[in-house]
Motif scaffolding. Sequence first.
Motif, PDB file in Angstrom:
ATOM      1  N   GLY A  22       0.825  -1.213   0.000  1.00  0.00           N
ATOM      2  CA  GLY A  22       0.000   0.000   0.000  1.00  0.00           C
ATOM      3  C   GLY A  22       0.850   1.249   0.000  1.00  0.00           C
ATOM      4  O   GLY A  22       0.640   2.176  -0.789  1.00  0.00           O
ATOM      5  N   LEU A  23       1.860   1.278   0.894  1.00  0.00           N
ATOM      6  CA  LEU A  23       2.684   2.481   1.020  1.00  0.00           C
ATOM      7  C   LEU A  23       3.482   2.744  -0.254  1.00  0.00           C
ATOM      8  O   LEU A  23       3.598   3.886  -0.704  1.00  0.00           O
ATOM      9  CB  LEU A  23       3.623   2.353   2.222  1.00  0.00           C
ATOM     10  CG  LEU A  23       2.943   2.469   3.587  1.00  0.00           C
ATOM     11  CD1 LEU A  23       3.931   2.152   4.698  1.00  0.00           C
ATOM     12  CD2 LEU A  23       2.373   3.855   3.791  1.00  0.00           C
ATOM     13  N   THR A  25       2.777   1.701  -3.375  1.00  0.00           N
ATOM     14  CA  THR A  25       1.881   2.136  -4.450  1.00  0.00           C
ATOM     15  C   THR A  25       1.574   3.624  -4.311  1.00  0.00           C
ATOM     16  O   THR A  25       1.625   4.386  -5.290  1.00  0.00           O
ATOM     17  CB  THR A  25       0.569   1.338  -4.398  1.00  0.00           C
ATOM     18  OG1 THR A  25       0.867  -0.017  -4.109  1.00  0.00           O
ATOM     19  CG2 THR A  25      -0.174   1.432  -5.700  1.00  0.00           C
ATOM     20  N   ALA A  26       1.274   4.028  -3.074  1.00  0.00           N
ATOM     21  CA  ALA A  26       0.973   5.437  -2.858  1.00  0.00           C
ATOM     22  C   ALA A  26       2.179   6.301  -3.223  1.00  0.00           C
ATOM     23  O   ALA A  26       2.045   7.366  -3.834  1.00  0.00           O
ATOM     24  CB  ALA A  26       0.587   5.669  -1.393  1.00  0.00           C
ATOM     25  N   ILE A  29       2.350   6.753  -7.079  1.00  0.00           N
ATOM     26  CA  ILE A  29       1.351   7.498  -7.846  1.00  0.00           C
ATOM     27  C   ILE A  29       1.029   8.866  -7.270  1.00  0.00           C
ATOM     28  O   ILE A  29       0.342   9.643  -7.914  1.00  0.00           O
ATOM     29  CB  ILE A  29       0.028   6.693  -8.000  1.00  0.00           C
ATOM     30  CG1 ILE A  29      -0.603   6.429  -6.641  1.00  0.00           C
ATOM     31  CG2 ILE A  29       0.256   5.407  -8.755  1.00  0.00           C
ATOM     32  CD1 ILE A  29      -1.941   5.726  -6.753  1.00  0.00           C
ATOM     33  N   ARG A  30       1.525   9.191  -6.084  1.00  0.00           N
ATOM     34  CA  ARG A  30       1.103  10.471  -5.509  1.00  0.00           C
ATOM     35  C   ARG A  30       1.977  11.611  -6.032  1.00  0.00           C
ATOM     36  O   ARG A  30       3.132  11.402  -6.434  1.00  0.00           O
ATOM     37  CB  ARG A  30       1.190  10.411  -3.990  1.00  0.00           C
ATOM     38  CG  ARG A  30       2.607  10.433  -3.506  1.00  0.00           C
ATOM     39  CD  ARG A  30       2.710  10.288  -2.024  1.00  0.00           C
ATOM     40  NE  ARG A  30       4.114  10.131  -1.675  1.00  0.00           N
ATOM     41  CZ  ARG A  30       4.547   9.346  -0.722  1.00  0.00           C
ATOM     42  NH1 ARG A  30       3.722   8.626  -0.018  1.00  0.00           N
ATOM     43  NH2 ARG A  30       5.836   9.273  -0.445  1.00  0.00           N
ATOM     44  N   PRO A  31       1.450  12.822  -6.037  1.00  0.00           N
ATOM     45  CA  PRO A  31       2.269  13.969  -6.432  1.00  0.00           C
ATOM     46  C   PRO A  31       3.229  14.350  -5.312  1.00  0.00           C
ATOM     47  O   PRO A  31       3.058  13.933  -4.177  1.00  0.00           O
ATOM     48  CB  PRO A  31       1.233  15.073  -6.646  1.00  0.00           C
ATOM     49  CG  PRO A  31       0.114  14.715  -5.744  1.00  0.00           C
ATOM     50  CD  PRO A  31       0.089  13.213  -5.663  1.00  0.00           C
ATOM     51  N   ASN A  32       4.260  15.117  -5.634  1.00  0.00           N
ATOM     52  CA  ASN A  32       5.204  15.565  -4.617  1.00  0.00           C
ATOM     53  C   ASN A  32       5.638  16.982  -4.957  1.00  0.00           C
ATOM     54  O   ASN A  32       6.515  17.196  -5.780  1.00  0.00           O
ATOM     55  CB  ASN A  32       6.406  14.604  -4.576  1.00  0.00           C
ATOM     56  CG  ASN A  32       7.323  14.928  -3.418  1.00  0.00           C
ATOM     57  OD1 ASN A  32       6.887  15.550  -2.450  1.00  0.00           O
ATOM     58  ND2 ASN A  32       8.577  14.536  -3.522  1.00  0.00           N
ATOM     59  N   ARG A  33       4.970  17.946  -4.367  1.00  0.00           N
ATOM     60  CA  ARG A  33       5.292  19.344  -4.665  1.00  0.00           C
ATOM     61  C   ARG A  33       5.504  20.109  -3.362  1.00  0.00           C
ATOM     62  O   ARG A  33       4.655  20.884  -2.934  1.00  0.00           O
ATOM     63  CB  ARG A  33       4.134  19.972  -5.458  1.00  0.00           C
ATOM     64  CG  ARG A  33       4.058  19.465  -6.891  1.00  0.00           C
ATOM     65  CD  ARG A  33       3.001  20.210  -7.659  1.00  0.00           C
ATOM     66  NE  ARG A  33       1.669  19.702  -7.392  1.00  0.00           N
ATOM     67  CZ  ARG A  33       1.132  18.644  -8.033  1.00  0.00           C
ATOM     68  NH1 ARG A  33       1.810  18.015  -8.960  1.00  0.00           N
ATOM     69  NH2 ARG A  33      -0.078  18.245  -7.740  1.00  0.00           N
ATOM     70  N   PRO A  34       6.642  19.887  -2.713  1.00  0.00           N
ATOM     71  CA  PRO A  34       6.860  20.574  -1.433  1.00  0.00           C
ATOM     72  C   PRO A  34       7.356  22.014  -1.616  1.00  0.00           C
ATOM     73  O   PRO A  34       7.955  22.342  -2.645  1.00  0.00           O
ATOM     74  CB  PRO A  34       7.945  19.714  -0.778  1.00  0.00           C
ATOM     75  CG  PRO A  34       8.698  19.115  -1.912  1.00  0.00           C
ATOM     76  CD  PRO A  34       7.753  19.010  -3.078  1.00  0.00           C
ATOM     77  N   LYS A  38       4.915  24.773   3.388  1.00  0.00           N
ATOM     78  CA  LYS A  38       4.105  23.561   3.510  1.00  0.00           C
ATOM     79  C   LYS A  38       4.766  22.576   4.470  1.00  0.00           C
ATOM     80  O   LYS A  38       4.100  21.791   5.126  1.00  0.00           O
ATOM     81  CB  LYS A  38       3.956  22.914   2.129  1.00  0.00           C
ATOM     82  CG  LYS A  38       2.910  21.805   2.068  1.00  0.00           C
ATOM     83  CD  LYS A  38       3.027  21.028   0.788  1.00  0.00           C
ATOM     84  CE  LYS A  38       1.953  21.399  -0.207  1.00  0.00           C
ATOM     85  NZ  LYS A  38       2.108  20.655  -1.471  1.00  0.00           N
ATOM     86  N   LEU A  39       6.100  22.651   4.534  1.00  0.00           N
ATOM     87  CA  LEU A  39       6.828  21.673   5.338  1.00  0.00           C
ATOM     88  C   LEU A  39       7.017  22.107   6.785  1.00  0.00           C
ATOM     89  O   LEU A  39       7.720  21.433   7.537  1.00  0.00           O
ATOM     90  CB  LEU A  39       8.193  21.389   4.701  1.00  0.00           C
ATOM     91  CG  LEU A  39       8.129  20.703   3.331  1.00  0.00           C
ATOM     92  CD1 LEU A  39       9.516  20.420   2.830  1.00  0.00           C
ATOM     93  CD2 LEU A  39       7.326  19.426   3.401  1.00  0.00           C
ATOM     94  N   THR A  40       6.431  23.223   7.187  1.00  0.00           N
ATOM     95  CA  THR A  40       6.510  23.561   8.610  1.00  0.00           C
ATOM     96  C   THR A  40       5.469  22.746   9.355  1.00  0.00           C
ATOM     97  O   THR A  40       4.521  22.237   8.776  1.00  0.00           O
ATOM     98  CB  THR A  40       6.225  25.053   8.837  1.00  0.00           C
ATOM     99  OG1 THR A  40       4.966  25.355   8.252  1.00  0.00           O
ATOM    100  CG2 THR A  40       7.295  25.918   8.245  1.00  0.00           C
TER     101      THR A  40
END
Lengths: 146, 340
Positions: A22-23, A25-26, A29-34, A38-40
């Motif tokens: 599960g982890l 696969t996620a 396919i997930r986006p990653n736009r940090p 957002k990272l605080t």
Amino acid sequence: MLTEFGRVLIFFIIGAVFVAGGLVTAWLIRPNRPYPSKLTTYECGEVPIGDTRVRFNIRFYVIALIFLIFDVEVVFLFPWALVYSQLGWFAFVEMVIFIVILFVGYAYVWRKGDLDWDRPAPKIPTFEKGVGVREDHLLEEQVVGS
Amino acid sequence: MEFFIISVIKIVIVLLIILTVVANLVYVERKVSAAIQNRIGPNRVGPWGLLQSPADVLKLFIKEDIVPSTANPFIHSLAPVISISVALVTFAVVPFGGSVELFGHQVKLMIADVNIGVLYILALTSLGVYGVTLSGWSSNNKYSLLGGLRAAAQLISYELSLGLSIIGVVMISGSLELDRIVEMQSGFQWNAFLTPIGFITFIVASFAETNRLPFDLPEAEPELVGGYHTEYSGMKFGTFFLAEYANMITASSLIVTLFLGGWQFPFLETFGLPAMMATVVQVLTFVTKVAFVLFFFIWIRWTIPRFRYDQLMNLGWKVMLPLALVNLVITGGLILAGLF
């Protein structure tokens, strides 16, 4: 021949594969736009103030210590419970003595207030006559000074 | 080799069932809570909203995973995995039926017939605290840290009553094997009737161990935002969610196994059913009992308000612990009086 704990191990491995699947696969396919804000960490939408890893209430530590003592008691009780019906009255009396000894400790901890999460304000020792007057005087001076 | 294959098949089936039940349990909880609060609940996705859970899972898969820059990334990822593994692996020793003959093999309907099942359960449930505490600490968020600390203090406080109430059951059945404990509860000799105080303390402690309301102080949305999972998003959050419901299923199965007669259907042997059919009835009995306890979990959650933290600790240390000790003495006396 597979032992019973071997089956537990297989269960663990297959379960881990399910979860990891599960982890992963996620992750694929997930986006990653940090970006920095957002990272605080979340602190009511404000910029976080200070470090999180500060000293915390000693109450948590005391609870952990008391837990340790009573958990050892539980461990002692298990073998006794297993053979209880074969031993009869002797085991019963022995166990009551054991529990009473622990109960004394429990009562002591309770009396000392270590089980109270909401501890009352500490009692400040009162001074003898004369000495007390002087201390009060000092206190007043401090209040005025500040 | 055949044993190995049978084990693997059993494990995969059980895991798939648990994961399916978890997904549907979320749906059931939302529907039941809606009914309790006089709402409609999910009804848009699929007939009667039945596809709500798959839709939620799909959403979690495609959500971005945000790890705070000040967090400890390794422990941040490790914590949800610890939570879910503990919840799943505990289920390995729960017997969900008698033994059945399949293709010339006697197959026991439990994954591992460990001879120290009770100790195994206690050991694993105490590991569960690490997932919550580590997630709280690694997020580097003040709310999470508070949630994690609270979880640690709460879990260890309630674990004592949990262990002590199980001891009453061990005394009655004289065994640490869950299979044997279930066999002892034939007819209506359920441990819930034999040690009612132990039964109640065990249920209360289970609620605290699974972090369910009224004891969900580690999460406590109004005061701690999300508690230990404030900084979790995407599938890692989903894993925590999964772990909470898997924990609920495991706790319900334990309540049923230890106190409500497990897979025993009262007086089933008097019907003289063929062996295969009797096993099916037993498994169905187990599933029905677990479903009732799960409903009880949900029912409590939407009926009773949350405790305050000092009330929670007072209940654990000043009520539950003495009660569990008194229960031991009463059970011991009753066994010696020859009542069981």
